[in-house]
Structures are given as structure tokens and as C-alpha cells.
Design an enzyme around this catalytic site. Sequence first.
Site, PDB file in Angstrom:
ATOM      1  N   GLU A  69       0.851  -1.197   0.000  1.00 60.45           N
ATOM      2  CA  GLU A  69       0.000   0.000   0.000  1.00 60.45           C
ATOM      3  C   GLU A  69       0.884   1.243   0.000  1.00 60.45           C
ATOM      4  O   GLU A  69       2.044   1.178   0.413  1.00 60.45           O
ATOM      5  CB  GLU A  69      -0.875   0.025   1.267  1.00 60.45           C
ATOM      6  CG  GLU A  69      -0.041   0.188   2.524  1.00 60.45           C
ATOM      7  CD  GLU A  69      -0.803  -0.127   3.807  1.00 60.45           C
ATOM      8  OE1 GLU A  69      -1.685   0.647   4.144  1.00 60.45           O
ATOM      9  OE2 GLU A  69      -0.482  -1.145   4.449  1.00 60.45           O
ATOM     10  N   LYS A 122       2.814   4.576   1.052  1.00 61.99           N
ATOM     11  CA  LYS A 122       3.264   5.172   2.314  1.00 61.99           C
ATOM     12  C   LYS A 122       2.921   6.653   2.241  1.00 61.99           C
ATOM     13  O   LYS A 122       3.499   7.402   1.446  1.00 61.99           O
ATOM     14  CB  LYS A 122       4.774   4.980   2.492  1.00 61.99           C
ATOM     15  CG  LYS A 122       5.296   5.533   3.800  1.00 61.99           C
ATOM     16  CD  LYS A 122       6.732   5.116   4.030  1.00 61.99           C
ATOM     17  CE  LYS A 122       7.219   5.499   5.412  1.00 61.99           C
ATOM     18  NZ  LYS A 122       7.209   6.945   5.660  1.00 61.99           N
ATOM     19  N   ASP A 165       2.712  10.493   3.030  1.00 59.13           N
ATOM     20  CA  ASP A 165       3.669  11.440   3.600  1.00 59.13           C
ATOM     21  C   ASP A 165       2.913  12.499   4.400  1.00 59.13           C
ATOM     22  O   ASP A 165       2.647  13.588   3.918  1.00 59.13           O
ATOM     23  CB  ASP A 165       4.470  12.080   2.455  1.00 59.13           C
ATOM     24  CG  ASP A 165       5.750  12.715   2.946  1.00 59.13           C
ATOM     25  OD1 ASP A 165       6.047  12.600   4.147  1.00 59.13           O
ATOM     26  OD2 ASP A 165       6.443  13.331   2.124  1.00 59.13           O
ATOM     27  N   TYR A 201      -4.501   2.832   8.559  1.00 55.57           N
ATOM     28  CA  TYR A 201      -3.710   1.719   8.016  1.00 55.57           C
ATOM     29  C   TYR A 201      -3.148   0.774   9.075  1.00 55.57           C
ATOM     30  O   TYR A 201      -2.431  -0.171   8.754  1.00 55.57           O
ATOM     31  CB  TYR A 201      -2.572   2.239   7.134  1.00 55.57           C
ATOM     32  CG  TYR A 201      -1.690   3.279   7.792  1.00 55.57           C
ATOM     33  CD1 TYR A 201      -0.913   2.965   8.900  1.00 55.57           C
ATOM     34  CD2 TYR A 201      -1.624   4.584   7.299  1.00 55.57           C
ATOM     35  CE1 TYR A 201      -0.108   3.910   9.510  1.00 55.57           C
ATOM     36  CE2 TYR A 201      -0.822   5.541   7.903  1.00 55.57           C
ATOM     37  CZ  TYR A 201      -0.066   5.195   9.005  1.00 55.57           C
ATOM     38  OH  TYR A 201       0.718   6.128   9.613  1.00 55.57           O
ATOM     39  N   LYS A 218      11.085   2.808  -0.298  1.00 55.64           N
ATOM     40  CA  LYS A 218      11.033   4.232  -0.614  1.00 55.64           C
ATOM     41  C   LYS A 218      11.187   4.481  -2.114  1.00 55.64           C
ATOM     42  O   LYS A 218      11.845   3.717  -2.817  1.00 55.64           O
ATOM     43  CB  LYS A 218      12.163   4.979   0.139  1.00 55.64           C
ATOM     44  CG  LYS A 218      12.143   4.804   1.655  1.00 55.64           C
ATOM     45  CD  LYS A 218      10.880   5.287   2.298  1.00 55.64           C
ATOM     46  CE  LYS A 218      10.893   6.744   2.686  1.00 55.64           C
ATOM     47  NZ  LYS A 218      11.777   7.103   3.771  1.00 55.64           N
ATOM     48  N   CYS A 228      39.946  23.572  15.008  1.00 55.51           N
ATOM     49  CA  CYS A 228      38.525  23.767  15.266  1.00 55.51           C
ATOM     50  C   CYS A 228      38.150  25.206  14.920  1.00 55.51           C
ATOM     51  O   CYS A 228      38.797  26.136  15.393  1.00 55.51           O
ATOM     52  CB  CYS A 228      38.212  23.485  16.737  1.00 55.51           C
ATOM     53  SG  CYS A 228      36.529  23.951  17.196  1.00 55.51           S
ATOM     54  N   CYS A 232      36.968  26.885  18.674  1.00 52.81           N
ATOM     55  CA  CYS A 232      37.877  27.120  19.808  1.00 52.81           C
ATOM     56  C   CYS A 232      39.340  27.122  19.390  1.00 52.81           C
ATOM     57  O   CYS A 232      40.217  27.335  20.226  1.00 52.81           O
ATOM     58  CB  CYS A 232      37.626  26.086  20.906  1.00 52.81           C
ATOM     59  SG  CYS A 232      38.233  24.444  20.487  1.00 52.81           S
ATOM     60  N   CYS A 251      37.696  18.010  16.885  1.00 51.73           N
ATOM     61  CA  CYS A 251      38.261  19.088  17.699  1.00 51.73           C
ATOM     62  C   CYS A 251      38.716  18.460  19.016  1.00 51.73           C
ATOM     63  O   CYS A 251      37.989  17.682  19.626  1.00 51.73           O
ATOM     64  CB  CYS A 251      37.177  20.133  17.953  1.00 51.73           C
ATOM     65  SG  CYS A 251      37.464  21.138  19.413  1.00 51.73           S
ATOM     66  N   CYS A 254      35.658  23.499  24.533  1.00 51.53           N
ATOM     67  CA  CYS A 254      35.203  24.038  23.248  1.00 51.53           C
ATOM     68  C   CYS A 254      33.733  24.436  23.380  1.00 51.53           C
ATOM     69  O   CYS A 254      32.876  23.598  23.645  1.00 51.53           O
ATOM     70  CB  CYS A 254      35.361  22.994  22.145  1.00 51.53           C
ATOM     71  SG  CYS A 254      34.629  23.511  20.581  1.00 51.53           S
TER      72      CYS A 254
HETATM   73  S1  IVH Z   1       2.400   1.102   9.130  1.00 54.35           S
HETATM   74  C1  IVH Z   1       4.036  -0.791  12.849  1.00 54.35           C
HETATM   75  N1  IVH Z   1       1.473   2.041   6.878  1.00 54.35           N
HETATM   76  O1  IVH Z   1       5.334   5.877   8.115  1.00 54.35           O
HETATM   77  C2  IVH Z   1       3.943  -0.102  11.564  1.00 54.35           C
HETATM   78  N2  IVH Z   1       2.840   3.467   8.201  1.00 54.35           N
HETATM   79  O2  IVH Z   1       8.140   5.427   8.642  1.00 54.35           O
HETATM   80  C3  IVH Z   1       3.129   1.111  11.649  1.00 54.35           C
HETATM   81  N3  IVH Z   1       3.128   5.706   7.278  1.00 54.35           N
HETATM   82  O3  IVH Z   1       5.139   6.228  11.570  1.00 54.35           O
HETATM   83  C4  IVH Z   1       3.174   1.916  10.452  1.00 54.35           C
HETATM   84  N4  IVH Z   1       1.883   5.412   5.492  1.00 54.35           N
HETATM   85  O4  IVH Z   1       3.468   7.537  10.135  1.00 54.35           O
HETATM   86  C5  IVH Z   1       2.229   2.298   7.953  1.00 54.35           C
HETATM   87  N5  IVH Z   1       0.539   2.776   4.896  1.00 54.35           N
HETATM   88  C6  IVH Z   1       1.279   3.008   5.972  1.00 54.35           C
HETATM   89  C7  IVH Z   1       1.895   4.253   6.181  1.00 54.35           C
HETATM   90  C8  IVH Z   1       2.678   4.442   7.302  1.00 54.35           C
HETATM   91  C9  IVH Z   1       2.632   6.267   6.175  1.00 54.35           C
HETATM   92  C10 IVH Z   1       4.031   6.379   8.227  1.00 54.35           C
HETATM   93  C11 IVH Z   1       3.669   6.235   9.670  1.00 54.35           C
HETATM   94  C12 IVH Z   1       4.884   5.660  10.330  1.00 54.35           C
HETATM   95  C13 IVH Z   1       5.952   5.990   9.352  1.00 54.35           C
HETATM   96  C14 IVH Z   1       7.097   5.033   9.454  1.00 54.35           C
END
Ligand code: IVH
Length: 705
Positions: free
Chosen positions: A122, A124, A126, A233, A321, A426, A429, A444, A450
Site C-alpha cells: 500500500e 506510504k 507522507d 492503516y 522508498k 577547530c 575554539c 576538535c 570548546c
Molecule cells: S504502518 C508498525 N502504513 O510511516 C507499523 N505506516 O516510517 C506502523 N506511514 O510512523 C506503520 N503510510 O506515520 C504504515 N501505509 C502506511 C503508512 C505508514 C505512512 C508512516 C507512519 C509511520 C511511518 C514510518
Amino acid sequence: MTGDGAGDKKRAGAEIARLMAAVAAHDRAYHRDDAPEIPDADYDALKRRLIELEVAFPDLAAPESPTRRVGAAPAEGFGKVRHRVAMLSLGNAFTDEDVGDFIERVGRFLKLSTEDIEFTSEPKIDGVSLSLRYETGVLVEAATRGDGSEGENVTANARAIGDIPERLTGDAPEVFEVRGEVYMHHADFAALNAAQEASGAKLFANPRNAAAGSLRQLDASITAARPLRFFAYAWGEVSSLPADTQSGVIAELGRWGFKVNPLLRRCASVAEMLEHYHRIGEDRAALGYDIDGVVYKVDRLDWQQRLGFRAREPRWAIAHKFPPLTAFTVLEGIDIQVGRTGAMSPVARLAPVTVGGVVVSNATLHNEDYIAGRGSGGEPIRQGRDLRIGDTVEIYRAGDVIPKVLDVDLARRPADSQPYEFPHQCPICKSPAIREEGEVARRCTGGLTCPAQAVERLKHFVSRTAFDIEGLGAKQVESFSAGGLIAEPADIFTLEARQGLGEIDLYRRDDKGRPTNAKSVENLFGAIAERRSVRLARFIFALGIRHVGETTARMFARHYLGWSAFAEAMTAAASDAETRDRIIAIDGVGAVLADAVIAFFADAHNQGAVARLLAHVRPEDAEAPKTDGSPVAGKTVVFTGTLEKVSRAEAKAQAEALGARVSGSVSARTDLVVAGPGAGSKLKKALELGIETLDEDGWLALIGG
Ligand code: IVH
């Protein structure tokens, strides 16, 4: 007592109650709201009268009397919420190969063929994560992620978001915490920024910042006016689950009234997962909201359960990612920042350029070798091309991390450019900066003399995952330390007393000498007072010991449970090899880490600074894991040889969940050795020492697995 006396006392009691209420109200008006309602002289008279009565009738003096308080309680910020189930982050995969490795790891852990494991895939999102607690189907509390263990109570704000149901439709369990992401559509973001600009308000850098800023509004009516959305999610504490797969629970969340992402798929192979990833990547621009990758999760919940967590990440999920966005710009200069351990980090000053909607004007250059075009092993990087001031460089930015310099365009290098010479002194300092054998960083040598190192230590101390003092961020630390108000952590906790004694003045004053920032100063004192007691892991992390990150600090806290046990072991280890060996035998601790901590405790300056800090701050004992009835709680277990039914990793995770310590070596302190086929010297040693040993079946029977 005479009748008159009793009457006096009664009258005094009533007057005290009246005065207490009045003084408290004026305190709030003055300190918190910066809006005094009566002249100072009148206020003083009220307070003097109250003190007079409290002195005359000490047994009527209430502990909560405003005469016993300095200033008023902090303005109501967000309350803290302790997450009953931690809000975790995700590990990252950047390449198809990383995804393959993840699946292999899952298979190995579960001792299953990867073909038998299904995953959900699914987008991710942002945005910012949010946890919503429903009791009998009714929203009762909403909390931000915070540091994962403790977030902020934003219930009123969550209620103002249209996608978040107040009540769940259908049969909701007794308790169900829904987790998901608050985010903003591109079009809504653009309209919000246009409105902000028109009204002269500050602009948001991107939709995620806008979502975060809109959610964390003390006035929830502002949140209500912002176009926030929410995708569900995941979940936290639940009294029961409506399905036994990830995809099944998410489908049910949809039926309960949540928005769930329409691009969620179930995938039976790595090929299907990668195909879905590339498909989402292609559609990304048309989605209308920001995503920064794809999340894969093991679909079966019993397997998720078995896989459990490593540090702050689930073993059953990973974020794949998208490749970062890049842009070209001119490297205008190189600044050297001195960190809390003296490491000198070069930072690129860039002609501002927009990368993926965010203006970037600096980027990390890592270290001197990176600038020179060498990798950590001395091998050429960028085919050996060095970076010079005046060069046109390619920079990239991935998610939240600091942008990096990727490459240089030699065709655009100015004819008169010179190779960059990394300073051997440095910049702050002026102490010599040296680079030790095998180290990438030049450091340093000024130590705590420092000023840059001292300030960086303080910044680390107050950072979000350390002491997290509201109103005392990096900027304030810099200004307080430049103004000579604080030099070490303990000084933070004497600010209020020193202000009271007139030794320092944190108030900005108008031309009549009246404070103009009374409210923020009182809030700061309140936030500092709140941190006079702090969790052990935060305390250890805040000390800024080399190699001790958050995870390591938590590991030490779990192992030693109390500050004195930890400090005593580290102090003793300086002169006692056996204690040092025991520290190294702790799972997750190596010689380098152990020696760094031991060296920290052996340093006289650190000893002084810690002792001064402990005069003001109490590290709370860590909780031993809940292990009611566990046969191995508190015991030290060593696994050796091959395990056949569960993987080594799973066995270790089980033991830790039951409150055992898992060690890599056998000593007189070992309580139990679990030996599979092929066990050698560790088993032999255990038998010599008369330590209890079990085979794998014996172990599984013992823990009821
Ligand atoms: S699952 C235990 N699913 O990504 C796992 N997270 O980098 C819980 N996020 O803190 C997260 N989309 O804020 C999950 N489809 C998705 C997500 C997601 C965004 C975020 C979430 C998490 C962060 C981790």
C-alpha cells in the site's frame, strides 16, 4: 479554644478560600495570559493578607495555596498521552534487492518458505501519524506519535477532521485504537498557502508540514478550518480483532467508517510486490497527495505476532522508498559544524534551489573524504571527482532527511577553482583537530573547553527524544548559552531559582520595566519542572555518551532497570575486567560501545556534571517487562547450536518477551543454556559450571511454546 477563637478561625478559613481564589485568578491573568486585571500594588496587598492569615492559622494553609507557588501553572498546552502500544517507525528498503532481503529475513525468522507468505502492499502516505482510541465505538482520545512511547493529546483537533468518525458503524470492539496518517491534498495545500499569503501569515513548506502544523493547533477551531484528511492503516491497543489478516482488518476499518487507501493489494510473491510498487510509482504524480514509498506488511496476523519488533521497527513490515528527487545548484561555500563529540561535519552552502517543492540551501557533505571523492575504505567515489567551492553540484533530498550532495558537473567547474582544504583546527575554539587512525571524522580536541561542543551537548540534552523540554529548543539553548545563563545540563534546572534570586533575568521588559514575555517564561519553568523526573532511557540517552543512541539507551535501561545499577556497573568496569566482560556479554553491546560508556563514567568532568544534574533530576526506574508467571523472567539465557523448530532470532525474541536476558557467552551468571545440535564450547562450559541446559524441545515446553 474560646468561642471567639473558633469564630475567628471560621472567618479566617472563609477569607483564605476567597483570597486563594482571587490570587490564583490574578496569577493566571498576569503570568499565563499576560493580561493583569488589577494594579500590582493591589495584587501585593491581597497576597500579603493571604500570607498573614496563613501564618496566623497554619493548619488552614492549603498545600495548593498560590503563596506556595511561583507564577502560575503553564498555559494549557497539549497534555501527554502514554501510548499503551508503542507507535513504531518502519525500516526502509531502497532497492528491489532490499525488498528481497526483507522477505528472506521474514521467511528465515518464521522458518517458512517465502512462497507461503503473503504481503499487503500500500502507499506510504507522507503526512503525520495519529492514534485514535475508540471505546465501545466512540472516539475518546487522539494522540500524536511523539517519540513513539508518548505523544500529545490532540483529541479536540482530531474531532475536527471530517475523515475521522466520531462513532464507528457496525459492531466495534470494546477498545480499538485506530492508527493512520493525517495528510493534505495538493490542491488544498495550494489554496491554504494562498490564503496564508493573502493574510500575511507564514507559508508552509509542503503539504506534510501544513498537515502537522494544522493538527497541532491549541485552538481546535483552526484545525477545523484546515482541509485535513485521514487514512487508516494500522492499530494499537485492541480488545479484539475483527479479522486474522492485515487486509481483513483494514477492510473492516473501511466498513466501520474510515477512509482506507484504495491502492492496497495483497501480493503472493516478491514479483507482485515490486510490480505494485512500480505501478504506484508511475501513478504517484496523479494521486493528488504526497506519498514517499510503498509499505509491505505480512498479511497473516499470527505471523506478525510471532515476528514482533526489533528496536523501534516491526520485523513484519518495511517501507520501500521511492528514489529521491534531485536538482543542480552552485556550491557557494563549505561551513564546518562541530558536534557534541567534537566531530567536524562539513555542510554545503548552496545557492537556493527547489527540490520536490522544498527550497534547499544547505546539504551535508559527510566528512573530508567525501569532499575529496573518497569513500570510507579509501576507494574512489564519484569516480574520484572532488567537490570545490564554485562547483555546480547535483543534490538530492529524500523525505525528511538532510539533503545530500550526490555529484558534481565538471564541465561547469570554474577555471580558477582550488581543491578544498579541510581545516586542521577547530573553527570555534581553535584547538587542533585531529583524525585518529581508522576514523572518518576529524575531531576538535578542545573537549568541554570548546564552546561548540558544550552547546551541542546541551542541544542534544534538550532534544525531542532526550529531555524534550517544551520552549527550550536548539535556538533557546544557543541564546541561553551565549548569554552565559547555562553551561551544562544542571544549569537548566536552576534557572527558575536564579531568576527568583535576581541573579539572572529571563524577562524582556517594556520601557516601564514590566515583563513582556512573562507567559513564555512561566511556561518554560513549568516545562522544566515537569522534567525533574524522567524515564531512565531518556536520561541515559540525554547524557550524549558516544555510541549511545536511543535504542542503546533503552537497552541499557531495560537491562539495569535503575540508574544506580547502571552507573555502578559502568564505574566498576573501569577497574574490574570481569564487570567489563559482563557488560560486553549483554546482547547488543560490543567492546567499542562498552568502552565508550566506561570512559564516560571514568571522566572526572562527566562525573561532576552528572552528579550536579542528579541533584535536580530523578531518573525513573524502568519497568521490568510484564512477565507474570514467566519461568525465565530475570534469568540470563544463552542459545547455542542449531535450533530446528524456531529460528535463533525468534527464540531470542521469545525469551526477551518473557523477561529473560539473552547473552552471547556463558559465564557463572548464566542461568540457562539452550543447546541445539552442533553446540560446542558453550555447552561444554555450561556443563562444567553446572548450569542448567535444555534442548530445543525442552525450551519450548518450558515457555509453553
Ligand atoms: S504502518 C508498525 N502504513 O510511516 C507499523 N505506516 O516510517 C506502523 N506511514 O510512523 C506503520 N503510510 O506515520 C504504515 N501505509 C502506511 C503508512 C505508514 C505512512 C508512516 C507512519 C509511520 C511511518 C514510518
